[in-house]
Scaffold this motif. Sequence first.
Motif, mmCIF file in Angstrom:
data_model
loop_
_atom_site.group_PDB
_atom_site.id
_atom_site.type_symbol
_atom_site.label_atom_id
_atom_site.label_comp_id
_atom_site.label_asym_id
_atom_site.label_seq_id
_atom_site.Cartn_x
_atom_site.Cartn_y
_atom_site.Cartn_z
ATOM 1 N N THR A 150 0.837 -1.192 0.000
ATOM 2 C CA THR A 150 0.000 0.000 0.000
ATOM 3 C C THR A 150 0.873 1.243 0.000
ATOM 4 N N ALA A 151 0.643 2.131 -0.957
ATOM 5 C CA ALA A 151 1.401 3.373 -1.046
ATOM 6 C C ALA A 151 0.504 4.542 -0.662
ATOM 7 N N GLY A 152 1.070 5.504 0.038
ATOM 8 C CA GLY A 152 0.299 6.678 0.414
ATOM 9 C C GLY A 152 -0.704 6.360 1.503
ATOM 10 N N GLY A 153 -1.910 6.934 1.371
ATOM 11 C CA GLY A 153 -2.922 6.771 2.396
ATOM 12 C C GLY A 153 -3.565 5.403 2.366
ATOM 13 N N THR A 154 -4.289 5.105 3.420
ATOM 14 C CA THR A 154 -5.008 3.847 3.529
ATOM 15 C C THR A 154 -6.492 4.090 3.297
ATOM 16 N N SER A 155 -7.215 3.025 3.005
ATOM 17 C CA SER A 155 -8.653 3.137 2.774
ATOM 18 C C SER A 155 -9.378 3.358 4.091
ATOM 19 N N PRO A 156 -10.600 3.904 4.040
ATOM 20 C CA PRO A 156 -11.373 4.065 5.276
ATOM 21 C C PRO A 156 -11.687 2.723 5.917
ATOM 22 N N LEU A 157 -11.979 2.768 7.200
ATOM 23 C CA LEU A 157 -12.454 1.574 7.874
ATOM 24 C C LEU A 157 -13.927 1.377 7.548
ATOM 25 N N PHE A 158 -14.455 0.213 7.867
ATOM 26 C CA PHE A 158 -15.891 0.025 7.837
ATOM 27 C C PHE A 158 -16.352 -0.303 9.252
ATOM 28 N N VAL A 159 -17.551 0.147 9.582
ATOM 29 C CA VAL A 159 -18.198 -0.229 10.839
ATOM 30 C C VAL A 159 -19.571 -0.776 10.466
ATOM 31 N N TYR A 160 -19.787 -2.028 10.755
ATOM 32 C CA TYR A 160 -20.995 -2.768 10.378
ATOM 33 C C TYR A 160 -21.842 -2.922 11.638
ATOM 34 N N VAL A 161 -23.058 -2.384 11.614
ATOM 35 C CA VAL A 161 -23.903 -2.330 12.806
ATOM 36 C C VAL A 161 -25.127 -3.211 12.602
ATOM 37 N N THR A 162 -25.422 -4.043 13.580
ATOM 38 C CA THR A 162 -26.593 -4.917 13.524
ATOM 39 C C THR A 162 -27.391 -4.798 14.811
ATOM 40 N N ASP A 163 -28.638 -5.233 14.730
ATOM 41 C CA ASP A 163 -29.456 -5.420 15.925
ATOM 42 C C ASP A 163 -30.164 -6.765 15.779
ATOM 43 N N ARG A 197 -32.803 -7.614 14.415
ATOM 44 C CA ARG A 197 -33.441 -7.845 13.122
ATOM 45 C C ARG A 197 -32.432 -7.931 11.982
ATOM 46 N N GLY A 198 -31.148 -7.940 12.317
ATOM 47 C CA GLY A 198 -30.119 -8.090 11.300
ATOM 48 C C GLY A 198 -29.394 -6.802 11.005
ATOM 49 N N PHE A 199 -28.953 -6.670 9.761
ATOM 50 C CA PHE A 199 -28.175 -5.507 9.339
ATOM 51 C C PHE A 199 -28.942 -4.218 9.600
ATOM 52 N N LEU A 200 -28.245 -3.224 10.190
ATOM 53 C CA LEU A 200 -28.864 -1.945 10.500
ATOM 54 C C LEU A 200 -28.244 -0.799 9.721
ATOM 55 N N ALA A 201 -26.915 -0.709 9.706
ATOM 56 C CA ALA A 201 -26.260 0.409 9.027
ATOM 57 C C ALA A 201 -24.797 0.088 8.789
#
Length: 504
Positions: free
Chosen positions: A381-394, A396-400
């Motif tokens: 990887t050169a230069g900056g890194t990609s954003p992180l992901f934050v996966y939120v559930t409750d 009922r499953g996937f939320l955001a």
Amino acid sequence: MQRERLGTSWLLAWRTVTSRPWRALLLCGGFGVGVGVMVVLLAVGEAMVRQASQERLVGGGQVTVLPEGIDIEVLTTGGLGGLFFSVPNARFVHRQVLSSPRLADAVTVAAPQLEGKLLYLTTPDGVEHPVRATGEVPSATRTLGAMPEIAQGAWDDDAGDRRWTAPTLAELRHDVDHFHRPNDGLANADSWGEWHYFNVLSPDASRWAFITFLVGGDVRGDRWGGQLLVTLHERGKAPRRFVTNVTRDRVRFSRRDADVRIGEGSVTVLPDGRYAVQSVAREASSGATLAVDLVVSPAPRVEFPGATLASGDFASGYAVPALRATATGRICVASRCDEYVDAQAYHDHNWGGWRGVTWEWGATRAGEYTLLYGRVTPEDTAGGTSPLFVYVTDARGFLALFRPKVIRYDDARVVQTADGPLAVPATATLFDVRGADTLRVQLRVDDAVATDTRQGLAERGEGDYARGLARPWFVQMAGEARISGRIRGKALDGRGRGFFETYR
């Protein structure tokens, strides 16, 4: 006479304009608007006619889901078939979004469809023919009201349709959690590693175990094997490490199911979708024998579907079939056993080439919510890194899904290593805004251990190359997470225990 009449008409028109300029301007403007409206209506009508005769245009329903970045104009230019696109993680979108309990009051049916897909048919004599294929789930298309009239025969769901739309829990585990093989173009294929990982936390949060079933090396050849690794942690004490290494002839894994056997240890998916986890390993320092016998029960709908990241000759895959789970059973060292009954647990699956790869990762509960965050960084990887992901559930499953640019650490904690004191995180914060939704995650670390990857640990698939890493210390942390913010108009508030990883 004709010229005189024409001259008189122009004269009258000019004097009318000059004597009533504002009225003339208003009339001309109205005439122009009328002409413009007619042009627009004719253009819309022409577009509708083209769409009606466009054989690649998918019909039926009130909403059409397309990949991000596809312009609606593509539907009327014939480009839809030329792009050969598909919706990434379509099964996840279908199961966890469009057909989820969260949208049950708004969505009657979601019908996956492929239209005008280019395929190549090879005849027995070796001749290849391009063909255009259409695919759908007949029952869903029929409910949608888009099923064409069947002139002859039957067009009903088969076993593949049912497994795609409504798999049993065991089928779902096998589909998400099966093993893989290295990509043909993967450089340093001997760094390939793939593993099942489980963790389990005691009710008082004072003890926890990390359990890994690893297949390491280029499994396409002869130089690979398996490893069982269990580390037992107790707050404030050094972890105990139990390992069993086996040759490839004592390893069983499959690209069709999630079951794996490494020596005397195994992971087996039960018919009801739970995992039976059994492991036997020995502590190098004391010779003590460890035995694990647990049943891990994933919470319904709380899973991460899996994704593969590829960059050049780099590939890394990750799936979480049990983001929120419970474990029942025992972990025994010699004659002493710790019993677990519905204890907090977690299970994920990793695969890829791991030479020089580092990551940020965490999985935690926060009241009714369960969170997963992460980012993988290849060695080139050169230069900056990609954003992180934050996966939120409750429940009922996937939320955001959020994409914070950074995770802010405060390295105020110190652990002792063979090279001396090492500063590691005491706290961390992630924050992101996505439209009207906001999320803040605050982590407080109360236990951390740093492992020197320059030792060529088998579970990383690194070998001697690890000695050249810029950030060689793999830091595993336990602690508390607290979330706040707002999703879909609802305020967030929750806290709970979790595990986090980074490099120093």
